[in-house]
Design an enzyme around this catalytic site. Structure first.
Site, mmCIF file in Angstrom:
data_model
loop_
_atom_site.group_PDB
_atom_site.id
_atom_site.type_symbol
_atom_site.label_atom_id
_atom_site.label_comp_id
_atom_site.label_asym_id
_atom_site.label_seq_id
_atom_site.Cartn_x
_atom_site.Cartn_y
_atom_site.Cartn_z
ATOM 1 N N ASP A 103 0.802 -1.226 0.000
ATOM 2 C CA ASP A 103 0.000 0.000 0.000
ATOM 3 C C ASP A 103 0.837 1.279 0.000
ATOM 4 O OD1 ASP A 103 -2.583 -0.958 -0.235
ATOM 5 O OD2 ASP A 103 -2.797 -1.327 1.904
ATOM 6 N N ASP B 75 -6.268 -4.583 -4.540
ATOM 7 C CA ASP B 75 -6.002 -3.204 -4.106
ATOM 8 C C ASP B 75 -4.676 -2.680 -4.661
ATOM 9 O OD1 ASP B 75 -7.331 -5.016 -2.410
ATOM 10 O OD2 ASP B 75 -7.280 -3.663 -0.714
HETATM 11 N N1 GLY Z 1 -6.807 -1.595 0.799
HETATM 12 C C1 GLY Z 1 -7.591 -2.114 1.847
HETATM 13 C C2 GLY Z 1 -9.033 -1.827 1.717
HETATM 14 O O1 GLY Z 1 -9.516 -1.424 0.685
HETATM 15 O O2 GLY Z 1 -9.705 -2.019 2.715
#
Ligand code: GLY
Length: 367
Positions: free
Chosen positions: A92, A152
């Protein structure tokens, strides 16, 4: 009803000026029942810790209010602590440093910010597994998750595309491109829906199966994940001009547009039953950004119409424009199987504002 998005933006700016003044030195993630922000700054590596700064930078790009810039830069500095935590660095990094360091670099030319962006990109590139051509998702001590990748991550690839652009070095781009191709092959189903988690053998790269992750069940369609894919593939197209990524983004968009019609408000999962009250307004905001991106790429008005429909729905009764409260979007959910549902989440606020700015062509493009 025709919405005057400039009026909406004025109200948002005023609201966020008040919220920023009340929440100095905080990094909000959510808000309480009254709409007061919490603070995640003690958990500095938390994946959402770039969104409040990104929101402030987007508004700074429009009104040049130095208080927005100063607060965002303070958060960017705080995030430096993450670089000293190997466990805290994960897939992330784009969410954290595109919306802080990249924004600062674009809007002020800061050399320190460029340095941060490249450190984060180098770490993300180091998560690439060449056996399976994927970027590893979370860290874990047992190695059980060494072969896990998640949808994600598509939103974090622009950190790599940006690093290649800045360094004039194709390695970062190549890693992002190969991960996007893998995601196309293993996450996106024939009908354009996507799964959340895919497991590979980390030694051989062999595909082992998918997991429900934050969705309702294996094989279901977690709406935020659909949004990450829709916007993420559109962004990979924007950076690479590879037609296959545009085709995939459009397939995901078609599935999303068809299925969203079945619900009044955005569900957490398109497979949940019609009497299930769980909502995720953040998924609607993310998908709106993806649809507006597709509109700007293809000129197809069905995408802008779908995005505006989603945003109008949020504005009607899932948006708190009061200057007394900090939250903006209401009725978000982190995951289908969590105990808590229908509460504010900072990334919902970020993407709602980004979408409004896209409509008005006032966005600072951070991805
Ligand atoms: N990237 C984690 C979520 O969307 O909760």
């Amino acid at each position: 009803m025709v919405i005057n998005w400039n009026d909406v933006l004025e109200k948002i700016i005023h609201k966020e000026e008040c919220a920023a003044a009340r929440n100095q030195n905080k990094i909000p993630y959510s808000a309480d029942e009254e709409g007061n922000f919490d603070d995640r700054s003690k958990d500095i590596s938390w994946w959402t810790n770039g969104f409040w700064a990104g929101l402030l930078w987007q508004l700074y790009g429009v009104c040049r209010d130095g208080r927005f810039r100063a607060e965002a830069q303070e958060i960017e500095r705080k995030l430096d602590e993450s670089f000293m935590s190997a466990e805290g660095m994960d897939h992330d990094s784009g969410f954290k440093w595109l919306l802080t360091a990249n924004a600062d670099l674009l809007l002020t030319g800061s050399g320190e910010s460029k340095n941060r962006l490249l450190l984060a990109a180098g770490n993300l590139a180091g998560r690439f597994n060449p056996a399976g051509n994927f970027l590893r998702a979370w860290n874990d001590e047992t190695g059980e998750k060494a072969g896990w990748a998640i949808i994600d991550c598509m939103m974090n690839l622009p950190l790599l595309y940006r690093a290649s652009e800045i360094c004039r070095d194709p390695r970062f781009y190549a890693i992002a491109f190969r991960h996007a191709q893998t995601a196309q092959r293993y996450f996106v189903r024939e009908d354009g829906s996507v799964c959340h988690i895919v497991r590979f053998d980390p030694q051989t790269g062999e595909f082992l199966g998918s997991l429900k992750g934050q969705g309702m069940k294996e094989g279901s369609s977690w709406t935020r994940g659909q949004g990450w894919a829709l916007y993420g593939f559109a962004l990979s197209y924007r950076h690479t001009h590879a037609a296959e990524f545009l085709e995939t983004a459009e397939r995901v968009a078609q599935n999303f547009i068809t299925r969203m019609q079945e619900f009044g408000h955005m569900p957490v999962d398109f497979c949940q039953t019609s009497d299930c009250p769980f909502e995720d307004s953040s998924a609607a905001a993310i998908a709106s950004c993806g649809l507006l991106e597709l509109f700007s790429i293809t000129g197809k008005e069905e995408y802008s119409a779908a995005a505006e429909g989603l945003l109008e729905g949020l504005l009607a009764d899932r948006c708190d424009l009061s200057t007394e409260s900090d939250r903006l979007l209401t009725h978000c959910s982190a995951a289908y199987h969590d105990e808590r549902h229908n509460f504010p989440l900072i990334y919902g606020d970020y993407f709602f504002i980004e979408a409004v700015l896209k409509i008005l062509k006032k966005e600072t493009f951070l991805w």
